[in-house]
Write an enzyme that holds these catalytic residues in place. Structure first.
Site, short mmCIF file in Angstrom:
data_model
loop_
_atom_site.label_atom_id
_atom_site.label_comp_id
_atom_site.label_asym_id
_atom_site.label_seq_id
_atom_site.Cartn_x
_atom_site.Cartn_y
_atom_site.Cartn_z
N SER A 165 121.32 -56.84 -47.68
CA SER A 165 120.36 -57.33 -46.68
C SER A 165 119.85 -58.70 -47.10
CB SER A 165 119.17 -56.36 -46.63
OG SER A 165 118.10 -56.89 -45.86
N HIS A 203 117.12 -59.61 -45.47
CA HIS A 203 115.72 -59.42 -45.06
C HIS A 203 115.36 -60.40 -43.93
CE1 HIS A 203 111.82 -57.64 -46.91
NE2 HIS A 203 111.51 -58.08 -45.70
N GLY A 220 120.48 -57.80 -38.28
CA GLY A 220 121.10 -58.26 -37.05
C GLY A 220 121.96 -57.25 -36.30
N ARG A 230 114.79 -54.82 -35.91
CA ARG A 230 114.22 -55.62 -34.82
C ARG A 230 114.80 -55.26 -33.46
NH1 ARG A 230 115.34 -61.28 -37.29
NH2 ARG A 230 116.99 -60.03 -38.21
C1 LIG Z 1 107.99 -56.49 -38.49
C2 LIG Z 1 108.85 -56.32 -39.70
C3 LIG Z 1 108.32 -55.76 -40.85
C4 LIG Z 1 109.11 -55.58 -41.98
N1 LIG Z 1 108.57 -55.03 -43.10
C5 LIG Z 1 109.35 -54.76 -44.17
C6 LIG Z 1 108.83 -54.10 -45.32
O1 LIG Z 1 107.64 -53.81 -45.40
N2 LIG Z 1 109.68 -53.82 -46.33
C7 LIG Z 1 111.02 -54.15 -46.29
O2 LIG Z 1 111.76 -53.85 -47.21
N3 LIG Z 1 111.54 -54.82 -45.22
C8 LIG Z 1 110.74 -55.12 -44.16
N4 LIG Z 1 111.28 -55.75 -43.07
C9 LIG Z 1 112.71 -56.16 -43.11
C10 LIG Z 1 113.62 -55.10 -42.50
O3 LIG Z 1 113.66 -53.91 -43.26
C11 LIG Z 1 115.07 -55.60 -42.37
O4 LIG Z 1 115.58 -55.89 -43.65
C12 LIG Z 1 115.20 -56.85 -41.51
O5 LIG Z 1 114.34 -56.84 -40.41
C13 LIG Z 1 116.64 -57.03 -41.04
O6 LIG Z 1 117.06 -55.98 -40.19
P1 LIG Z 1 117.04 -56.18 -38.58
O7 LIG Z 1 117.80 -57.44 -38.29
O8 LIG Z 1 117.72 -54.95 -38.05
O9 LIG Z 1 115.61 -56.29 -38.18
C14 LIG Z 1 110.47 -55.98 -41.95
C15 LIG Z 1 110.99 -56.57 -40.81
C16 LIG Z 1 110.21 -56.75 -39.68
C17 LIG Z 1 110.82 -57.37 -38.46
#
Ligand SMILES: Cc1cc2nc3c(=O)[nH]c(=O)nc-3n(C[C@H](O)[C@H](O)[C@H](O)COP(=O)(O)O)c2cc1C
Length: 295
Positions: A190, A192, A224, A246
């Site tokens: 990831s 992140h 993503g 997301r």
């Molecule tokens: C609103 C929000 C809060 C998040 N909080 C955390 C968190 O507290 N700990 C963590 O490891 N990742 C956190 N993330 C990251 C997500 O776990 C993930 O790695 C990242 O959003 C990529 O995945 P996606 O593209 O499916 O959103 C957060 C992401 C978002 C959008």
């Protein structure tokens, strides 16, 4: 572009779209996408991502998100948040992985891990990539100081709980090998959502990470993902399961069923592609089905 906004998000999307799939119909069958992980069976390899602070996105957003995962039979992940919030999430019935931050205050880390175990979490972990801010200083997340983790510190955190401990935020074989050597039960490939600019897309580095860890621990991926096709590509390239964050957020205000429906739709699309590529279950993926292009 919408919810995916960083340069790393754009590059990650372009990489997903550069991967093409060949079909394999002969001897193919209706597939089973259930996931076996750490002794439990889930209905799908699609998991929620470790999000936090969703109550501003939708009323009771963190529990809606968890309940959606539970309805879909998916493994749920949660990030930063209070112990009371974690207990409310677990009360939804969702099997939950708690990701603890790399906080400067190690006592706080041990307390959160102990609480997660007592509260009934399925697994725990740490997002090691939240150590630094973009100016190279130690990060501060909502008033809580962070610090980078050492291999020795990770060993102590891992030894402090009986639960599987997953290290999140790996995008290099070097970190993957270190994470495995300190006793991680799994890794999340990831960036992140673009913690670092121009990050390597998780799927680009995934095969190297799978190879570096020798298939001995499950490798997960996030960043993503927005379709069953994206998820198929990750599983074909060696991911054990995939997290979606997301993409699910806009459905939170419609309630848990809407979140579950999105997971189920992606799972149906995944099964559709599995059927057409001769993949009968999650142990039958073959990376040679993927063609890498640069057009
Ligand atoms: C609103 C929000 C809060 C998040 N909080 C955390 C968190 O507290 N700990 C963590 O490891 N990742 C956190 N993330 C990251 C997500 O776990 C993930 O790695 C990242 O959003 C990529 O995945 P996606 O593209 O499916 O959103 C957060 C992401 C978002 C959008």
């Amino acid at each position: 572009m919408g919810i995916f906004t960083s340069d790393s998000d754009r590059i990650t999307r372009n990489y997903f779209d550069s991967l093409l799939i060949e079909t394999r119909y002969i001897d193919s069958a209706v597939p089973d996408s259930s996931l076996e992980l750490f002794g439990e069976t889930f209905r799908t390899p699609i998991m929620t991502a470790a999000l936090s602070h969703l109550d501003g996105t939708a009323p009771n957003g963190m529990c809606t998100y968890a309940k959606g995962a539970e309805i879909a039979g998916a493994l749920h992940w949660v990030g930063m948040g209070s112990p009371a919030e974690l207990e409310r999430i677990i009360d939804t019935g969702a099997k939950t992985v708690k990701i603890v931050k790399p906080m400067e205050d190690e006592d706080a880390i041990f307390m959160e891990l102990e609480h997660a175990e007592k509260a009934g979490c399925f697994a725990v972990g740490m997002d090691i990539d939240h150590a630094f801010s973009s100016d190279g200083k130690h990060d501060n997340v909502m008033g809580i100081p962070m610090k980078p983790v050492t291999a020795d510190a990770l060993k102590k955190y891992i030894a402090s709980v009986k639960l599987p401990f997953i290290i999140k935020g790996v995008t290099s074989p070097i970190d993957a090998i270190k994470a495995k050597s300190v006793g991680a039960a799994g890794l999340v490939v990831s960036h992140h959502h673009g913690m670092v600019g121009y990050s390597v897309p998780p799927l680009m580095v995934l095969p190297e990470i799978v190879k570096a860890t020798g298939g001995s621990i499950p490798i997960f991926a996030d960043c993503g993902f927005e379709s069953g096709m994206d998820i198929y590509k990750a599983l074909a390239l060696g991911a054990k399961a995939v997290s979606v964050g997301r993409f699910l957020m806009p459905f939170l205000h419609e309630g848990p069923d809407a979140v579950a429906t999105q997971i189920q739709k992606m799972d149906a699309e995944l099964r559709g592609v599995m059927a057409r590529t001769g993949v009968k279950d999650l142990s039958s993926f073959d990376p040679s089905v993927i063609h890498h292009t640069n057009f």
